[in-house]
Write a protein that holds these residues in place. Structure first.
Motif, PDB file in Angstrom:
ATOM      1  N   PHE A 222      27.032  40.692  34.860  1.00 31.23           N
ATOM      2  CA  PHE A 222      28.311  41.236  35.325  1.00 31.23           C
ATOM      3  C   PHE A 222      28.143  42.573  36.038  1.00 31.23           C
ATOM      4  O   PHE A 222      27.173  43.297  35.825  1.00 31.23           O
ATOM      5  N   VAL A 223      29.151  42.891  36.872  1.00 30.02           N
ATOM      6  CA  VAL A 223      29.172  44.176  37.572  1.00 30.02           C
ATOM      7  C   VAL A 223      30.086  45.152  36.830  1.00 30.02           C
ATOM      8  O   VAL A 223      30.755  44.796  35.862  1.00 30.02           O
ATOM      9  N   SER A 224      30.138  46.359  37.331  1.00 31.02           N
ATOM     10  CA  SER A 224      30.950  47.398  36.703  1.00 31.02           C
ATOM     11  C   SER A 224      32.436  47.111  36.861  1.00 31.02           C
ATOM     12  O   SER A 224      32.864  46.336  37.726  1.00 31.02           O
ATOM     13  N   ARG A 225      33.213  47.784  36.042  1.00 30.79           N
ATOM     14  CA  ARG A 225      34.675  47.669  36.113  1.00 30.79           C
ATOM     15  C   ARG A 225      35.188  48.018  37.508  1.00 30.79           C
ATOM     16  O   ARG A 225      36.077  47.344  38.042  1.00 30.79           O
ATOM     17  N   SER A 226      34.644  49.050  38.114  1.00 31.10           N
ATOM     18  CA  SER A 226      35.138  49.498  39.423  1.00 31.10           C
ATOM     19  C   SER A 226      34.889  48.455  40.509  1.00 31.10           C
ATOM     20  O   SER A 226      35.757  48.204  41.362  1.00 31.10           O
ATOM     21  N   LEU A 227      33.699  47.834  40.503  1.00 29.42           N
ATOM     22  CA  LEU A 227      33.407  46.799  41.504  1.00 29.42           C
ATOM     23  C   LEU A 227      34.298  45.578  41.307  1.00 29.42           C
ATOM     24  O   LEU A 227      34.757  44.962  42.286  1.00 29.42           O
ATOM     25  N   LEU A 228      34.557  45.224  40.069  1.00 32.46           N
ATOM     26  CA  LEU A 228      35.434  44.087  39.790  1.00 32.46           C
ATOM     27  C   LEU A 228      36.845  44.374  40.279  1.00 32.46           C
ATOM     28  O   LEU A 228      37.468  43.527  40.936  1.00 32.46           O
ATOM     29  N   HIS A 229      37.375  45.542  39.972  1.00 36.22           N
ATOM     30  CA  HIS A 229      38.720  45.902  40.418  1.00 36.22           C
ATOM     31  C   HIS A 229      38.811  45.926  41.945  1.00 36.22           C
ATOM     32  O   HIS A 229      39.819  45.506  42.523  1.00 36.22           O
ATOM     33  N   GLU A 230      37.762  46.408  42.589  1.00 33.29           N
ATOM     34  CA  GLU A 230      37.757  46.464  44.046  1.00 33.29           C
ATOM     35  C   GLU A 230      37.820  45.063  44.643  1.00 33.29           C
ATOM     36  O   GLU A 230      38.608  44.797  45.562  1.00 33.29           O
ATOM     37  N   ARG A 231      36.985  44.161  44.143  1.00 31.88           N
ATOM     38  CA  ARG A 231      36.990  42.779  44.643  1.00 31.88           C
ATOM     39  C   ARG A 231      38.343  42.134  44.396  1.00 31.88           C
ATOM     40  O   ARG A 231      38.899  41.450  45.255  1.00 31.88           O
ATOM     41  N   TRP A 232      38.887  42.341  43.211  1.00 38.71           N
ATOM     42  CA  TRP A 232      40.155  41.730  42.828  1.00 38.71           C
ATOM     43  C   TRP A 232      41.286  42.221  43.723  1.00 38.71           C
ATOM     44  O   TRP A 232      42.084  41.427  44.225  1.00 38.71           O
ATOM     45  N   SER A 233      41.375  43.501  43.928  1.00 37.15           N
ATOM     46  CA  SER A 233      42.507  44.079  44.660  1.00 37.15           C
ATOM     47  C   SER A 233      42.435  43.806  46.156  1.00 37.15           C
ATOM     48  O   SER A 233      43.464  43.630  46.808  1.00 37.15           O
ATOM     49  N   GLN A 234      41.228  43.735  46.712  1.00 35.44           N
ATOM     50  CA  GLN A 234      41.085  43.587  48.160  1.00 35.44           C
ATOM     51  C   GLN A 234      40.960  42.138  48.631  1.00 35.44           C
ATOM     52  O   GLN A 234      41.036  41.887  49.839  1.00 35.44           O
ATOM     53  N   ASN A 235      40.773  41.202  47.710  1.00 34.64           N
ATOM     54  CA  ASN A 235      40.545  39.806  48.109  1.00 34.64           C
ATOM     55  C   ASN A 235      41.330  38.841  47.225  1.00 34.64           C
ATOM     56  O   ASN A 235      40.818  37.806  46.809  1.00 34.64           O
ATOM     57  N   LYS A 236      42.584  39.185  46.945  1.00 32.37           N
ATOM     58  CA  LYS A 236      43.379  38.406  46.000  1.00 32.37           C
ATOM     59  C   LYS A 236      43.531  36.952  46.411  1.00 32.37           C
ATOM     60  O   LYS A 236      43.561  36.049  45.577  1.00 32.37           O
ATOM     61  N   GLN A 237      43.624  36.717  47.718  1.00 27.49           N
ATOM     62  CA  GLN A 237      43.901  35.365  48.196  1.00 27.49           C
ATOM     63  C   GLN A 237      42.740  34.406  47.982  1.00 27.49           C
ATOM     64  O   GLN A 237      42.891  33.190  48.120  1.00 27.49           O
ATOM     65  N   THR A 238      41.552  34.939  47.645  1.00 23.26           N
ATOM     66  CA  THR A 238      40.378  34.078  47.440  1.00 23.26           C
ATOM     67  C   THR A 238      40.139  33.730  45.979  1.00 23.26           C
ATOM     68  O   THR A 238      39.366  32.819  45.678  1.00 23.26           O
TER      69      THR A 238
END
Length: 335
Positions: A222-238
């Protein structure tokens, strides 16, 4: 040496074109060209959909899911670009590398069909180019990519993907976070239980794994909390499509693994497309619509469109994950 204009306008060339047209009518693939001319045909050229303006995954997915047969290679190009968009939504370079890879594979298949494993003949070359590769493909894909030189100079997907540090692990972490919410929605999303799934709850399960189980290979998975939040917030449609892909096994791999390897293929995986999208719709309705994030569901359904949603079970959790899940959700478990 004759001038090229004289060659192109000669009676002999006209006879060649006439003969090729006759071959295409008799032996070429039959497809519904009219479906590509509903509005402006140029806007439905695969390379236009891949590289001109903002990428339109909803349009591409609708074409991939329809029952129409377009010219050979058309949907192969769309599927490759769609796979690139899923893993790197903001990278045109990744999409184009995968499209070029799909184009080469289509032309290689055409040569195999024409018998290029045996000595070259002009007849085989004509069959490979004009029957199996197809004139439309040569015009709308090969030429738009830049022809022979473009294939030799373009970077490969693997070269580009190596530069996307931690993206693959981030996607897998996001999929696992959704799996925890899937388990929670199945167990606690019932009438009378005020359960609201959230990314923060899934992150707490991950934090519990990291902090309370020193022997657990957290950093490898797994990656850090910050990287997960970044992916989640910027690519919600995927997100729904990525998670749904992780639930589909094809031989010894998941569809998500295939996509992350840059190997999503229309010819190889078309039988799984409806299942994939139907499961993604279920993710949206069963998990995302319960969350306090209206944008997540809206963006997801804008891509997936209306249609059937098909339920599926979440993946099994290992013993340490199950302990962490139970700790974080113990207040709901007691209900």
């Amino acid at each position: 040496m004759a001038e090229i204009r004289e060659v192109l306008e000669s009676k002999e060339m006209a006879d060649v074109i006439k003969a090729i047209d006759a071959l295409k009518r008799k032996y070429g693939a039959q497809y519904d060209r009219g479906q590509l001319q509903q509005n402006d045909a140029e806007h439905l050229w695969p390379m236009a959909l891949t590289r001109i303006g903002k990428y339109k995954p909803d349009v591409v997915l609708k074409l991939l899911l329809d029952d129409h047969e377009y010219y050979p290679g058309y949907k192969a190009i769309l599927a490759a670009g769609f796979g690139g968009w899923l893993i790197a939504p903001h990278s045109k370079e990744i999409r184009e590398a995968l499209v070029a890879q799909a184009a080469v594979m289509h032309m290689d298949k055409a040569e195999i069909l024409a018998g290029f494993d045996t000595p070259f003949t002009v007849e085989k070359d004509i069959a490979a180019r004009y029957l199996f590769t197809g004139t439309e493909f040569l015009v709308e894909v090969y030429d738009c990519l830049g022809g022979y030189r473009a294939f030799g100079e373009a970077p490969s997907f693997d070269e580009l993907w190596d530069a996307f540090d931690s993206v693959e692990k981030t996607i897998n972490t996001a999929a696992r976070a959704i799996a925890y919410l899937h388990h929670a929605a199945d167990r606690f999303g019932k009438p009378g239980i005020p359960f609201v799934p959230s990314l923060n709850k899934a992150v707490l399960v991950l934090d519990q794994l990291k902090d309370k189980n020193p022997s657990y290979p957290y950093k490898e998975k797994f990656v850090s909390r910050s990287l997960l939040h970044e992916r989640w917030s910027q690519n919600k449609q995927t997100l729904a499509l990525l998670y749904a892909a992780s639930s589909i096994r094809i031989n010894r791999k998941t569809l998500l693994q295939i996509i992350l390897e840059g190997l999503l293929s229309y010819d190889d995986h078309k039988d799984y497309l409806q299942m994939w999208v139907s499961r993604a719709r279920y993710v949206s309705s069963h998990i995302f619509e319960r969350m306090n994030d209206p944008e997540l569901g809206t963006k997801t359904l804008r891509i997936l469109g209306e249609g059937k949603a098909v339920s599926f079970p979440p993946p099994k959790l290992d013993d340490e994950e199950l302990k962490s899940f139970s700790t974080i959700f113990r207040n709901f478990i007691k209900r």
